[in-house]
Design a protein around this motif. Structure first.
Motif, PDB file in Angstrom:
ATOM      1  N   GLY A  34       0.903  -1.037  -0.143  1.00 36.92           N
ATOM      2  CA  GLY A  34      -0.507  -0.357  -0.072  1.00 36.92           C
ATOM      3  C   GLY A  34       0.813   1.277   0.717  1.00 36.92           C
ATOM      4  N   TYR A  35       2.153   1.225  -0.147  1.00 38.97           N
ATOM      5  CA  TYR A  35       2.626   2.428  -0.273  1.00 38.97           C
ATOM      6  C   TYR A  35       2.588   3.178  -1.287  1.00 38.97           C
ATOM      7  N   ILE A  36       2.139   2.520  -2.552  1.00 42.44           N
ATOM      8  CA  ILE A  36       1.945   2.983  -4.246  1.00 42.44           C
ATOM      9  C   ILE A  36       0.413   2.534  -4.652  1.00 42.44           C
ATOM     10  N   PRO A  37       0.093   3.394  -5.408  1.00 43.60           N
ATOM     11  CA  PRO A  37      -1.095   3.127  -5.914  1.00 43.60           C
ATOM     12  C   PRO A  37      -1.130   2.103  -6.711  1.00 43.60           C
ATOM     13  N   PRO A  38      -2.527   0.610  -6.752  1.00 43.21           N
ATOM     14  CA  PRO A  38      -2.056   0.451  -8.607  1.00 43.21           C
ATOM     15  C   PRO A  38      -1.473   0.794  -9.703  1.00 43.21           C
ATOM     16  N   ASP A  39      -0.640  -0.535  -9.811  1.00 39.88           N
ATOM     17  CA  ASP A  39      -0.872  -0.078 -11.823  1.00 39.88           C
ATOM     18  C   ASP A  39      -1.796  -0.112 -12.151  1.00 39.88           C
ATOM     19  N   PRO A  40      -2.877   1.509 -13.638  1.00 42.29           N
ATOM     20  CA  PRO A  40      -3.808   0.782 -14.273  1.00 42.29           C
ATOM     21  C   PRO A  40      -4.113   0.048 -15.268  1.00 42.29           C
ATOM     22  N   PRO A  41      -4.767  -1.228 -15.646  1.00 42.30           N
ATOM     23  CA  PRO A  41      -4.824  -1.380 -16.269  1.00 42.30           C
ATOM     24  C   PRO A  41      -4.158  -1.243 -17.489  1.00 42.30           C
ATOM     25  N   GLN A  42      -3.855  -2.350 -18.035  1.00 42.27           N
ATOM     26  CA  GLN A  42      -3.043  -2.797 -19.286  1.00 42.27           C
ATOM     27  C   GLN A  42      -4.069  -2.577 -20.398  1.00 42.27           C
ATOM     28  N   PRO A  43      -3.766  -1.945 -21.433  1.00 43.46           N
ATOM     29  CA  PRO A  43      -5.449  -1.744 -22.575  1.00 43.46           C
ATOM     30  C   PRO A  43      -5.120  -3.193 -23.105  1.00 43.46           C
ATOM     31  N   VAL A  44      -6.149  -4.447 -23.661  1.00 44.74           N
ATOM     32  CA  VAL A  44      -5.564  -5.197 -24.216  1.00 44.74           C
ATOM     33  C   VAL A  44      -5.683  -5.244 -25.707  1.00 44.74           C
ATOM     34  N   GLU A  45      -5.038  -5.782 -26.773  1.00 41.70           N
ATOM     35  CA  GLU A  45      -5.051  -4.861 -28.218  1.00 41.70           C
ATOM     36  C   GLU A  45      -5.839  -6.016 -29.350  1.00 41.70           C
ATOM     37  N   ALA A  46      -6.066  -4.909 -29.970  1.00 40.64           N
ATOM     38  CA  ALA A  46      -6.702  -6.066 -30.623  1.00 40.64           C
ATOM     39  C   ALA A  46      -6.377  -7.047 -31.854  1.00 40.64           C
ATOM     40  N   GLN A  47      -7.151  -8.475 -32.011  1.00 35.44           N
ATOM     41  CA  GLN A  47      -6.577  -9.267 -32.701  1.00 35.44           C
ATOM     42  C   GLN A  47      -6.408  -9.678 -34.646  1.00 35.44           C
ATOM     43  N   LYS A  48      -5.126  -9.739 -34.293  1.00 38.57           N
ATOM     44  CA  LYS A  48      -5.156  -9.951 -36.150  1.00 38.57           C
ATOM     45  C   LYS A  48      -5.375 -11.396 -37.067  1.00 38.57           C
ATOM     46  N   THR A  49      -6.341 -11.331 -37.466  1.00 46.37           N
ATOM     47  CA  THR A  49      -6.548 -13.101 -38.148  1.00 46.37           C
ATOM     48  C   THR A  49      -5.868 -12.753 -39.151  1.00 46.37           C
ATOM     49  N   ASN A  50      -5.088 -14.233 -40.176  1.00 45.77           N
ATOM     50  CA  ASN A  50      -4.620 -14.434 -41.286  1.00 45.77           C
ATOM     51  C   ASN A  50      -4.804 -13.810 -42.290  1.00 45.77           C
ATOM     52  N   GLN A  51      -5.806 -13.116 -42.375  1.00 45.35           N
ATOM     53  CA  GLN A  51      -6.528 -12.024 -43.613  1.00 45.35           C
ATOM     54  C   GLN A  51      -6.197 -10.507 -43.163  1.00 45.35           C
ATOM     55  N   ASN A  52      -5.078 -10.201 -42.614  1.00 48.37           N
ATOM     56  CA  ASN A  52      -5.101  -9.057 -42.453  1.00 48.37           C
ATOM     57  C   ASN A  52      -6.723  -8.123 -41.796  1.00 48.37           C
ATOM     58  N   VAL A  53      -7.486  -8.553 -41.664  1.00 46.81           N
ATOM     59  CA  VAL A  53      -8.811  -8.342 -40.836  1.00 46.81           C
ATOM     60  C   VAL A  53      -8.906  -8.258 -39.149  1.00 46.81           C
ATOM     61  N   VAL A  54      -9.094  -6.686 -38.410  1.00 43.73           N
ATOM     62  CA  VAL A  54      -8.604  -6.746 -37.076  1.00 43.73           C
ATOM     63  C   VAL A  54      -9.965  -6.365 -36.991  1.00 43.73           C
ATOM     64  N   ILE A  55      -9.823  -8.375 -35.548  1.00 42.91           N
ATOM     65  CA  ILE A  55     -11.431  -8.547 -34.669  1.00 42.91           C
ATOM     66  C   ILE A  55     -10.956  -7.573 -33.756  1.00 42.91           C
TER      67      ILE A  55
END
Length: 164
Positions: free
Chosen positions: A140-161
């Motif tokens: 409790g000496y310092i506040p917790p780290d903020p949550p890390q953003p989740v990266e979008a998954q890439k498919t093999n068709q170069n379409v971002v989901i």
């Protein structure tokens, strides 16, 4: 034929220093051959990164184990809570067999010094930074780290989901 390994072991262990403390040295030779000796890490303690916490020995040990295994996902290769050390491996960005020693010194009932030592300066700095930061959060000496953003998954068709 079976005597050859025994003779080699006797010859390796028959130095003058060996006979000063035969039991201790036999164990240490065996640990060195096996790969679990902490002698090099003990020797590197004079160059260790240290931090002292106003917490009990056991609070520090439990928090350090939780930070190492659950938060940082490093491997605890060897641990002896009574002797006050653990050996950490698997640090990202370092060779995965690099050993980092974490040593616990009870200064009083309410104060414990933690030392992080390694033959690798890079690994020592990474573990010390991650361990001390995680323990500062846990205590409790310092506040917790903020949550890390989740990266979008890439498919093999170069379409971002987008991530859910």
């Amino acid at each position: 034929m079976r005597l050859i390994p025994l003779l080699v072991m006797v010859l390796l262990c028959s130095s003058c220093a060996f006979w000063d403390h035969p039991v201790d040295n036999t164990i240490e030779v065996g640990k060195t051959i096996w790969g679990s000796s902490t002698r090099a890490l003990e020797a590197a303690r004079d160059r260790a990164m240290t931090k002292t916490y106003d917490k009990s020995y056991w609070d520090c040990v439990r928090s350090a184990v939780a930070v190492v295994s659950k938060k940082q996902h490093w491997v605890i290769f060897k641990k002896d809570e009574i002797k006050g050390y653990m050996v950490v491996m698997g640090v990202k960005g370092c060779v995965n067999t690099t050993e980092i020693g974490v040593f616990f010194d009870r200064l009083s009932d309410t104060q414990t010094r933690i030392e992080v030592a390694s033959l690798s300066t890079n690994a020592k700095h990474k573990v010390a930074k991650g361990l001390f930061h995680g323990m500062d959060i846990a205590f409790g000496y310092i506040p917790p780290d903020p949550p890390q953003p989740v990266e979008a998954q890439k498919t093999n068709q170069n379409v971002v989901i987008p991530a859910l």
